[in-house]
Every structure is written in structure tokens, then in C-alpha cells.
Design a protein around this motif. Sequence first.
Motif, PDB file in Angstrom:
ATOM      1  N   GLU A  46     -25.901  16.348  13.108  1.00  0.00           N
ATOM      2  CA  GLU A  46     -26.117  16.142  11.812  1.00  0.00           C
ATOM      3  C   GLU A  46     -25.549  17.407  11.377  1.00  0.00           C
ATOM      4  N   ASP A  47     -24.619  18.175  11.441  1.00  0.00           N
ATOM      5  CA  ASP A  47     -23.803  18.712  10.803  1.00  0.00           C
ATOM      6  C   ASP A  47     -22.277  18.199  10.750  1.00  0.00           C
ATOM      7  N   LEU A  50     -31.216  29.067  17.587  1.00  0.00           N
ATOM      8  CA  LEU A  50     -30.198  29.429  16.961  1.00  0.00           C
ATOM      9  C   LEU A  50     -30.153  29.105  15.766  1.00  0.00           C
TER      10      LEU A  50
HETATM   11  C1  LIG Z   1     -30.848  21.558   9.119  1.00  0.00           C
HETATM   12  N1  LIG Z   1     -30.087  22.452  10.208  1.00  0.00           N
HETATM   13  C2  LIG Z   1     -30.613  23.739  10.394  1.00  0.00           C
HETATM   14  C3  LIG Z   1     -29.101  22.266  10.799  1.00  0.00           C
HETATM   15  N2  LIG Z   1     -28.191  21.123  10.812  1.00  0.00           N
HETATM   16  N3  LIG Z   1     -28.233  23.007  11.397  1.00  0.00           N
HETATM   17  C4  LIG Z   1     -28.248  24.830  12.616  1.00  0.00           C
HETATM   18  C5  LIG Z   1     -27.169  24.652  13.220  1.00  0.00           C
HETATM   19  C6  LIG Z   1     -27.444  25.745  14.110  1.00  0.00           C
HETATM   20  C7  LIG Z   1     -26.079  26.387  14.093  1.00  0.00           C
HETATM   21  N4  LIG Z   1     -26.191  27.449  15.280  1.00  0.00           N
HETATM   22  C8  LIG Z   1     -25.461  27.100  12.932  1.00  0.00           C
HETATM   23  O1  LIG Z   1     -25.760  27.708  13.118  1.00  0.00           O
HETATM   24  O2  LIG Z   1     -23.819  26.158  12.441  1.00  0.00           O
END
Ligand SMILES: CN(C)C(=N)NCCC[C@H](N)C(=O)O
Length: 264
Positions: free
Chosen positions: A72-73, A248
Motif C-alpha cells: 500500500e505504501d 511491524l
Molecule cells: C497503514 N499502514 C500502517 C501502512 N500502510 N504501512 C505499514 C508499514 C509498516 C512498515 N514496517 C514501515 O514501518 O514502513
Amino acid sequence: MEDREMTIPRALVRRPSPRLPEGLVTHIDRSPVDLDLAVRQWEGYAAALQDAGWTTVEVEPAEDCPDSVFVEDTVVVYGSVAVLANPGAPERRPEVAGTAEVLEEHGYTLVEIEAPGTLDGGDVLKHGGTVWVGVGGRTDVEGASQLRAHLEPLGADVRTVPQTRVLHLKSAVTALPDGTVVGHEPLVQDPSVWGERFLAVPEESGAHVVLLGGDRVLMAADAPRSARRFRERGLEVVEVDISEFEKLEGCVTCLSVRLRSLPG
Ligand SMILES: CN(C)C(=N)NCCC[C@H](N)C(=O)O
């Protein structure tokens, strides 16, 4: 684009890296991640999407990127435009290329958030034509304003929201099918942003829903009281165990990108 193509519900997912246990943690203490269990949980998550009628499209795994499962990111998709993220954590930037490749193959128009701006897809909550962007953590003011420049010509109403208590805006709030914004109050910076449409939920994971279509939502299995409230509101709730990803700072939203209008 044919109507039939506009309605194929597909979702991007990305198989966990063998280095998943090294993923970033920012707001919580590190605890050991069981990789085998994480892979089984990821398969269960993908199966839940499929059972709900979604075709999953796998982004090429990124074995050297511990956090790559949190696909998603890497992107914000709006209609047929994909805004490639510039993740706020530099170690996550190599993840974006794989997402770009698959979206290009599927006919999306690619644009990008450019340095020095940063933006993570997890900071972007869309509902209807409104796009809320959490600023103050991984996403900065410059990244948010680039997103606005990409999406406002497409008709989106882009609004920034302060966001520092948790990792991402969608760690704090998500939206139910009717546009109600759900959040666990201690983690929501300013619930008044959403006014009357804000609904407090009793558990942290209760704030995280993936809309599966119609009245169906996907959420983590560790928020039974929130799930009950959603069922009382007439929603059909599908629960999945994602404990290894929560270690995480992941949640159900992070593990997919829904492509409602994927061409071709
Ligand atoms: C909505 N959330 C929480 C996210 N879209 N991403 C989580 C990423 C977690 C990864 N360990 C980090 O710290 O980037």
C-alpha cells in the motif's frame, strides 16, 4: 476502456520478503516475527480477498526489501492514474519500482511524488471524491502538495490532516462503506477533522478496515468488540489473523492496493 474492464475488482499484493523480520518499527517495541507464520497469514489474507471476489495481482517480490509486503505504501491509485510514492523511509524507496512496473503493464498512467517531497500510500485515505493526507510522519507538506497537484485536476478534494501519533494516517483511521470514519481515539490526532462522521472504536485494530465491496469489510481478528459493532451496523465482517504484520506496525490496509478500475 470498456465498462466490463472498469468493474473487474483486482488488488495488488506482494509476497513477504525472507527479510520481513528486519522490517522497520517506529512507534512500538520490536518483537520477533515468525516468518513461516507470516507467510501463512499473508496467504490467508490473499485468500480472503479472493473469496470476496477480488482477483489478486502479485507485484514481483522484493527479496531485499524487508517491508515490501506493505505494498500500500508504494502508490496511490485514483481512477486510472497511479501516483508513485516517494516513501518517507529511504530504505523503502527501492520498493516502488516493482509496483510501477505492474501498474504500467496494466495500462495505468504513472506520475510520481518527487524528492524532496515524501509520501507513503498508508498516509492517504480516500472515500468518495475526498482524499485525506496525513502529514507529519512519513509524508511531508511537499509530498502532500504534489499529491494535490496530481489529483485535484481529476476532481478529488484533497485535504491535509495532522498525523504524528502513529505510523500512518491509516494506522489511525479508515472509512466504512458509508463514509463513516472509524478510529481508536487515543491514536487519532484530531477527530474533529471528521466531525459527525467520526465513530470511535474500542480497539486499535478496529480502526483498520479494507472495503471488500457492498457492505463487506475485511479487518484483523484481534478487534472482536469493534467487529461486533460493525456487524450491529449491518456490515458483513471478514476477519483475518495478521499478528506477524502488526509486530511491524502493519495492518490490513497495508497489505494490498485495490484497483477498482484497472484497465485491461
Ligand atoms: C497503514 N499502514 C500502517 C501502512 N500502510 N504501512 C505499514 C508499514 C509498516 C512498515 N514496517 C514501515 O514501518 O514502513
